[in-house]
Write a protein that holds these residues in place. Structure first.
Motif, PDB file in Angstrom:
ATOM      1  N   ASP A 170       0.821  -1.222   0.000  1.00 17.03           N
ATOM      2  CA  ASP A 170       0.000   0.000   0.000  1.00 17.03           C
ATOM      3  C   ASP A 170       0.853   1.270   0.000  1.00 17.03           C
ATOM      4  O   ASP A 170       0.408   2.325  -0.465  1.00 17.03           O
ATOM      5  N   CYS A 214      -0.028   0.355  -4.513  1.00 15.49           N
ATOM      6  CA  CYS A 214      -0.832  -0.787  -4.960  1.00 15.49           C
ATOM      7  C   CYS A 214      -2.236  -0.657  -4.373  1.00 15.49           C
ATOM      8  O   CYS A 214      -2.398  -0.635  -3.147  1.00 15.49           O
ATOM      9  N   GLU A 215      -3.223  -0.614  -5.245  1.00 19.22           N
ATOM     10  CA  GLU A 215      -4.582  -0.338  -4.759  1.00 19.22           C
ATOM     11  C   GLU A 215      -5.509  -1.539  -4.820  1.00 19.22           C
ATOM     12  O   GLU A 215      -6.586  -1.516  -4.227  1.00 19.22           O
ATOM     13  N   ARG A 226      -1.234  -5.909  -5.289  1.00 18.39           N
ATOM     14  CA  ARG A 226      -0.447  -6.169  -4.064  1.00 18.39           C
ATOM     15  C   ARG A 226       0.331  -7.487  -4.186  1.00 18.39           C
ATOM     16  O   ARG A 226       1.528  -7.526  -3.923  1.00 18.39           O
TER      17      ARG A 226
END
Lengths: 30, 318
Positions: free
Chosen positions: B200, B204-205, B210
């Motif tokens: 995060d 990375c959403e 992720r």
């Protein structure tokens, strides 16, 4: 001929100055 | 007609001259910034000051090699090792880069033994992970200690340093398992090294993003539904120095630029918080106008190297 030479030198000076400013801003901020 | 052709030709020449001039100006600025960045480390590195032994090996892989910068003075009973790890995004770089050379010559001139170490970096084919790099560096430190003894430089303590990926690896070397090092580690100083790989913090959403991020760094094969699992978190923690800090962690000097577009500027905060919470001696120097190269703040560069000298003086005994 002399006029063309002056233009060419001016272009080179402006080019170097542009490269310097661009480099200092972009690399300096990297 | 002839005049028109001559004018067109002249315009083309001017255009080419302009493009070449811009490139020349750009190279000049890069040269200027690099010289300014390392000017505090400039020394006249003659044989009276020290020597360099290049391309020594510590293993069988092609990049298991290192350069040793040795002080000319061989009469002391003990020496301190400065263990330098180069950067390159875990996918490139070399022990001979200018930062290694500058640090090596400067620190050898101060009487330290300096090793600039290569390691096998990741390619799309070899599947090498950060843990693999760490293991190679631990091997390197142990081999270097023996080699230095052979050469008449008895090491009794060390510091680890590096920049970017090298900063991350230097911190891992110094913090993760110091008992695996051949001599006690006393200090880490590093620039812009990723201190946490919490996805995060790296923008990375989605869970897919992720796990893709974590899989590349760790060589694991997590799927999106693994996010939040114990194994997933363990894999991240294993390479994130911020999670390894405890009250026994050695002093750390850190430098970061908030405009960093390569290493997440957010990733340093878990480390800074952990250092504070565990009362670890540290100093964080922020380069407010700089990004990853720390090139925009000459005053901070000076402060960083002055502090490096102070830390070396304070925490190393030789």
């Amino acid at each position: 001929m002399k006029k063309k030479l002056i233009i060419l030198i001016t272009v080179i000076v402006i080019g170097i100055a542009t490269g310097l400013v661009f480099g200092l801003n972009s690399i300096g901020g990297l | 007609m002839k005049k028109v052709i001559v004018n067109i030709l002249f315009a083309v020449i001017c255009l080419i001259a302009f493009v070449v001039s811009v490139i020349v100006g750009y190279i000049m600025s890069a040269q200027y910034l690099t010289n300014r960045r390392y000017k505090y480390l400039n020394v006249n590195f003659t044989q009276d000051v020290g020597t360099v032994i290049k391309d020594l090996t510590y293993g069988e892989k092609p990049l298991n090699n290192y350069d040793l910068y040795l002080p000319a003075d061989k009469d002391r009973e003990n020496y301190s090792l400065i263990f330098f790890v180069h950067g390159g995004g875990f996918t490139g770089g070399d022990k001979s880069l200018i930062e290694a050379k500058k640090h090596g010559e400067y620190l050898a001139s101060k009487g330290y033994v300096f090793a600039s170490v290569n390691y096998t970096y990741a390619t799309t084919e070899n599947g090498v992970t950060i843990n693999d790099m760490y293991e190679e560096l631990i091997t390197a430190a142990n081999v270097i200690e023996k080699k230095c003894a052979e050469l008449g430089y008895n090491l009794n303590e060390m510091a680890a340093t590096g920049g970017s990926a090298g900063g991350c690896l230097a911190m891992l070397v110094g913090v993760k398992a110091p008992e695996r090092l051949p001599v006690p580690i006393k200090l880490v100083f590093e620039e812009t090294g990723p201190a946490s790989f919490e996805p995060d913090l790296w923008g990375c959403e989605t869970d897919e993003a992720r796990v893709a991020f974590v899989n590349v760094l760790t060589g694991k094969k997590f799927i999106a539904s693994d996010v939040g699992s114990e194994d997933y978190q363990e894999a991240i923690d294993e390479i994130s120095v911020a999670t390894m800090i405890n009250e026994n962690t050695v002093p750390i000097l850190l430098a970061y630029g908030p405009n960093d577009k390569i290493v997440s500027a957010e990733a340093k905060y878990p480390l800074l918080n952990a250092l504070k919470e565990n009362n670890v001696e540290h100093k964080y120097i922020e380069f407010p106008n700089s990004g990853h190269g720390l090139l925009g703040d000459p005053d901070k560069t000076k402060e960083y190297y002055r502090t490096m000298d102070e830390y070396l003086e304070k925490y190393l005994s030789n």
